[in-house]
Design a protein around this motif. Sequence first.
Motif, PDB file in Angstrom:
ATOM      1  N   VAL A   1      -5.577 -15.250  25.912  1.00 46.93           N
ATOM      2  CA  VAL A   1      -5.168 -14.122  26.736  1.00 46.93           C
ATOM      3  C   VAL A   1      -3.751 -14.249  27.143  1.00 46.93           C
ATOM      4  N   ALA A   2      -2.996 -15.610  27.047  1.00 47.61           N
ATOM      5  CA  ALA A   2      -1.702 -15.677  27.085  1.00 47.61           C
ATOM      6  C   ALA A   2      -0.861 -15.155  26.030  1.00 47.61           C
ATOM      7  N   CYS A   3      -1.224 -14.777  24.902  1.00 54.55           N
ATOM      8  CA  CYS A   3      -0.636 -14.509  23.617  1.00 54.55           C
ATOM      9  C   CYS A   3      -0.662 -13.023  23.486  1.00 54.55           C
ATOM     10  N   LEU A   4      -1.889 -12.614  24.044  1.00 52.22           N
ATOM     11  CA  LEU A   4      -2.052 -11.116  24.095  1.00 52.22           C
ATOM     12  C   LEU A   4      -0.861 -10.374  25.123  1.00 52.22           C
ATOM     13  N   PHE A   5      -0.438 -10.988  25.911  1.00 51.25           N
ATOM     14  CA  PHE A   5       0.486 -10.487  26.567  1.00 51.25           C
ATOM     15  C   PHE A   5       1.711 -10.112  25.884  1.00 51.25           C
ATOM     16  N   THR A   6       2.314 -11.230  24.908  1.00 51.84           N
ATOM     17  CA  THR A   6       3.395 -10.973  24.223  1.00 51.84           C
ATOM     18  C   THR A   6       3.048 -10.029  22.895  1.00 51.84           C
ATOM     19  N   ALA A   7       1.676 -10.096  22.529  1.00 50.64           N
ATOM     20  CA  ALA A   7       1.528  -9.162  21.335  1.00 50.64           C
ATOM     21  C   ALA A   7       1.361  -7.875  21.881  1.00 50.64           C
ATOM     22  N   SER A   8       1.101  -7.488  22.967  1.00 50.23           N
ATOM     23  CA  SER A   8       1.023  -6.193  23.653  1.00 50.23           C
ATOM     24  C   SER A   8       2.563  -5.740  23.656  1.00 50.23           C
ATOM     25  N   CYS A   9       3.586  -6.579  23.889  1.00 49.97           N
ATOM     26  CA  CYS A   9       4.962  -6.234  24.203  1.00 49.97           C
ATOM     27  C   CYS A   9       5.425  -5.989  22.678  1.00 49.97           C
ATOM     28  N   VAL A  10       4.889  -6.658  21.685  1.00 49.38           N
ATOM     29  CA  VAL A  10       5.378  -6.605  20.470  1.00 49.38           C
ATOM     30  C   VAL A  10       4.855  -5.055  19.773  1.00 49.38           C
ATOM     31  N   ALA A  11       3.548  -5.000  20.077  1.00 47.79           N
ATOM     32  CA  ALA A  11       2.936  -3.636  19.656  1.00 47.79           C
ATOM     33  C   ALA A  11       3.561  -2.366  20.148  1.00 47.79           C
ATOM     34  N   GLU A  12       3.878  -2.420  21.577  1.00 49.18           N
ATOM     35  CA  GLU A  12       4.448  -1.310  22.226  1.00 49.18           C
ATOM     36  C   GLU A  12       5.984  -1.088  21.572  1.00 49.18           C
TER      37      GLU A  12
ATOM     38  N   ILE B   1      10.000 -15.223  23.406  1.00 48.99           N
ATOM     39  CA  ILE B   1      10.329 -15.004  24.739  1.00 48.99           C
ATOM     40  C   ILE B   1      11.610 -13.788  24.982  1.00 48.99           C
ATOM     41  N   VAL B   2      12.403 -13.641  23.946  1.00 50.01           N
ATOM     42  CA  VAL B   2      13.500 -12.599  23.873  1.00 50.01           C
ATOM     43  C   VAL B   2      12.767 -11.351  23.804  1.00 50.01           C
ATOM     44  N   VAL B   3      11.797 -11.159  22.994  1.00 48.92           N
ATOM     45  CA  VAL B   3      11.069  -9.873  22.734  1.00 48.92           C
ATOM     46  C   VAL B   3      10.368  -9.431  24.061  1.00 48.92           C
ATOM     47  N   ASN B   4       9.744 -10.216  24.747  1.00 46.97           N
ATOM     48  CA  ASN B   4       9.366 -10.074  25.946  1.00 46.97           C
ATOM     49  C   ASN B   4      10.179  -9.323  26.904  1.00 46.97           C
TER      50      ASN B   4
END
Length: 494
Positions: free
Chosen positions: A57-68, A384-387
């Motif tokens: 769940v935690a990694c999906l937050f960053t994965a969502s940001c990268v995907a967007e 962290i920077v990509v977020n």
Amino acid sequence: MHGERTEALRRDAIGLREVLFQSVTAMAPAAAVAASIPSGAAFAGGSLPLAVLIALVACLFTASCVAELARELPAAGSVATYAARGLHPAVGFLVGWGYVFVEALVPPLLLLQLGFTAAGTLHEEWASCPADLWWPWSLAGAAVIAVAGYLGVRASARFGTVLGVFEILVFLVFAVLLIGKAGSANTLSVFGTSHTADGYAGFSGVFAGSVYTVLAFSGFEAAAPLAEETRDPRRTMHRAVLGAALGIGLFYVITTYAMTVYYGPDRFTKFGASGEASWDGVARASFGLFWVLVFLAVINSTIANANACANVSTRTAFALARIRVLPGLLATLHPRHRSPVAGITVQTVVAVGAVLGLGFAYDPVTAFLLLATVIVTVVVGVYIVVNLACAGYFLRAGRALLKPVRHLLFPVLGIVAFVPALLTAAGLPVFDFVTPLKAPVSYAGPVVGVWMAAGVVVLLLLIRRHPERIAETARVHLDQYAPEGHRQDGTVSG
């Protein structure tokens, strides 16, 4: 008529399947299940499946940001371009500088693992095979990866797809067998906090286990640097990044659950990466020759991961060399295969040099741990920077694109998830479960510091002499190669 530019990577060479497995194999699912995720058992014990689920769940937050960002900015520069557009071109350069460095170190990391895993297993089966004869296996793996890369992204990505399918199928079949043999021992209590290790009762043990488990998810963004070689990149990149993170995350949950209920939740604290209390040990003791498939899947995983990350490092280096912030030689493409041959050559030299240099200076396992610490420290910092870049980009894009939950809340949650992982990877004892690093693994911090300091020096020189090159880190080159007046997303510009 619009012919293919000589400086362009091969357009439309691969599709969703190949880029999905580019991210999947970069996560090294078999190696992670067998060697990385069990490190969390020392804290989470038999509640490790819950720790893995929380990490997912935690990694999906960053994965969502990268995907967007991958959907909006399909570029070989990937994370460097995202940081440049979302924050500042100077930040984009430094992200690219660090990312190229560590992604170039991933192949030697995996080649070391290939070497000591193959040599150790063969010695265990046949004592006449020297346990310290690891380096021929590493060099053979380096040759395979170099040839796959030289033949172009289509050959390399399809090779990765075949390897990825094999390792996942082996461990899923093994998981089904484990669940079946567990019988009445199957229990959902492993998704609670009642089986944590002594001294880490309740959620504290689960949290500690999840921090170590988060590191097994690194690599989900590896599809993004192939954007310029992918059909319908805006849509495909988005689906590949999210699909890999979610799919392999669920794979981690299923396989960890299976081993936990089979081995026993209340004694799972002793489970690890080697010996009788490991995936290999359980396979040998209870499933006959099935251990051979497990062994081959782990070996397969090291090669697939090295192959995927060689693609990442060479494409990111190509993107930065194309705008002349790295030596222009790295932008050289093969006239037929459109592969970045100079980058592949440099990648191979770095891999072989690091494997032999560090492997013989210390030993292959110590060299592996040193490289792993360098890599994870930088990669988690990049996440962290990509977020931050995701929030910055969509705030600048205006209300039409901004979705507060996806573009503001998720980046914050992604940062919160990865800060503990960054501190843990660096061995900074902020939490009581963090183990301070010992030499030579403790050299990882200074190595990263020196490299990033050198990047700052190069950045300042470029700002002074060629500021336009730093500004170029924000360019999405696919738009440059689109027909006049048309962007790759189908909209008309100008």
